[in-house]
Design an enzyme around this catalytic site. Sequence first.
Site, PDB file in Angstrom:
ATOM      1  N   GLU A 344       0.840  -1.199   0.000  1.00  0.00           N
ATOM      2  CA  GLU A 344       0.000   0.000   0.000  1.00  0.00           C
ATOM      3  C   GLU A 344       0.873   1.246   0.000  1.00  0.00           C
ATOM      4  O   GLU A 344       1.730   1.407   0.869  1.00  0.00           O
ATOM      5  CB  GLU A 344      -0.916   0.023   1.222  1.00  0.00           C
ATOM      6  N   CYS A 345       0.665   2.119  -0.943  1.00  0.00           N
ATOM      7  CA  CYS A 345       1.270   3.443  -1.010  1.00  0.00           C
ATOM      8  C   CYS A 345       2.799   3.370  -0.950  1.00  0.00           C
ATOM      9  O   CYS A 345       3.441   3.154  -1.971  1.00  0.00           O
ATOM     10  CB  CYS A 345       0.697   4.338   0.089  1.00  0.00           C
ATOM     11  N   ALA A 346       3.407   3.520   0.206  1.00  0.00           N
ATOM     12  CA  ALA A 346       4.855   3.437   0.303  1.00  0.00           C
ATOM     13  C   ALA A 346       5.357   2.104  -0.222  1.00  0.00           C
ATOM     14  O   ALA A 346       6.406   2.026  -0.876  1.00  0.00           O
ATOM     15  CB  ALA A 346       5.299   3.644   1.743  1.00  0.00           C
TER      16      ALA A 346
END
Length: 454
Positions: A344-346
Amino acid sequence: MVSASTEPLSLPRVVVAAPASGHGKTTIATGLLAALRRRGLTVSPHKVGPDYIDPGYHALAAGRPGRNLDPFLVGAERIAGLLRHGASVPTPADVAVVEGVMGLHDGAVGRRDFASTAHVARLIDAPVLLVLDTTAQGRSAAALTLGMAAFDPAVRIGGVILNRVGSSRHETLLRDALAEVGVPVLGAVTRAAEVAAPARHLGLVPVAERAPESLSIVTALAELVEATVDLDAVLTLARSAGPLTAPAWDPVAAVGGAADAGRPRVALAGGPAFTFSYAETTELLTAAGADVVTVDPLRDPALPTGTGAVVIGGGFPEAYAEALAGNTALRAELADFDGPIVAECAGLLYLGRSLDGVPMCGRLDLTARMTGRLTLGYRAAVAVTDSPVARAGEPVRGHEFHRTTTDPGHGDRPAWRWDDTAHGFVAGRVHASYLHTHWAGHPEAARRLVEACQ
């Protein structure tokens, strides 16, 4: 026999709210948690909304995990149960402190007050302690308080803490005005006494990135609250909350028990670069039968022995890009890892070929870069492609929170769709996107991931 987790629970609790962001909610909430703990009380910390950073300060102050209460992400029907669960593990709490989000009545865009602090206060039947930035305000502070209370009579504002008070004369004026409208003042913090945590482009700097300094800040906040807030009055207000009648949320029941997959090891990314994770993620994976271990991509040269799946959540890889790039052994292992990976994201950025030109894992054929644009908000998504965490067509709620972009923006097999647009990547057994999700809202993700380890 009735389970103790289903009987009504007497849990003193209070919601720390404000008319808007920037009034000092985090300062007061964190200071209250630490000050009450220093009194010998076991305090349960909670945060309204999807924020990962404030709960880190709460956890440091309370000595137990900070937990989120977000009706949009997990469903309104789970909020009281999640509060009760958080206040019960690892030990029963004496009092719960819930920090609000934005202004008291600010909810998800287009959904009135849904997922607002006021909404959560109603769901958990808790009184509100209103923090007011009194800069350049006199008697108007009383009018503002009265309006906040009258806007939703179902929300009980039980007291006010005056913040950024200019002088003793200013404090007297404010106290007299609030007495006129019948709202007690439970504390007053002067401008000179303020304590601030360092911030960056997405908010406060996470605790894990500066642990010694964070501990000093929390200690200072405890001393500030002890000197300026009537803790006995706050406890009296918290004890005015009625019993919690909702049964405690149970991760084992949520996932339907352990999957028939042995006991696979799931590596969860942690350390300073990957600080965004909800406590319930580990609990759900454990309940589904996994052995959850932490891996720090900054320092660990390899995944833990026997790793069957990897979860890489959010954080600030852009602040540690060179150090992440320098851990070439782990990058190479992740590039070749044949088990399921959820990012997720990072985690999405870390799995790409590069971030601002610095080499990353190369598991996904994308490049990422920082931008000046903040992408922020709730998302009602639908899974596009079968993956280790979702079935195609499954609806999921999440949120975005980033200042980066990827090229391409999504893969040939996207992870999600929302607003008529494809997002994210499903490549082999990898599921990666910008969407942050709270697995208490779709616990089948944990069981599906554990089963995918086979």
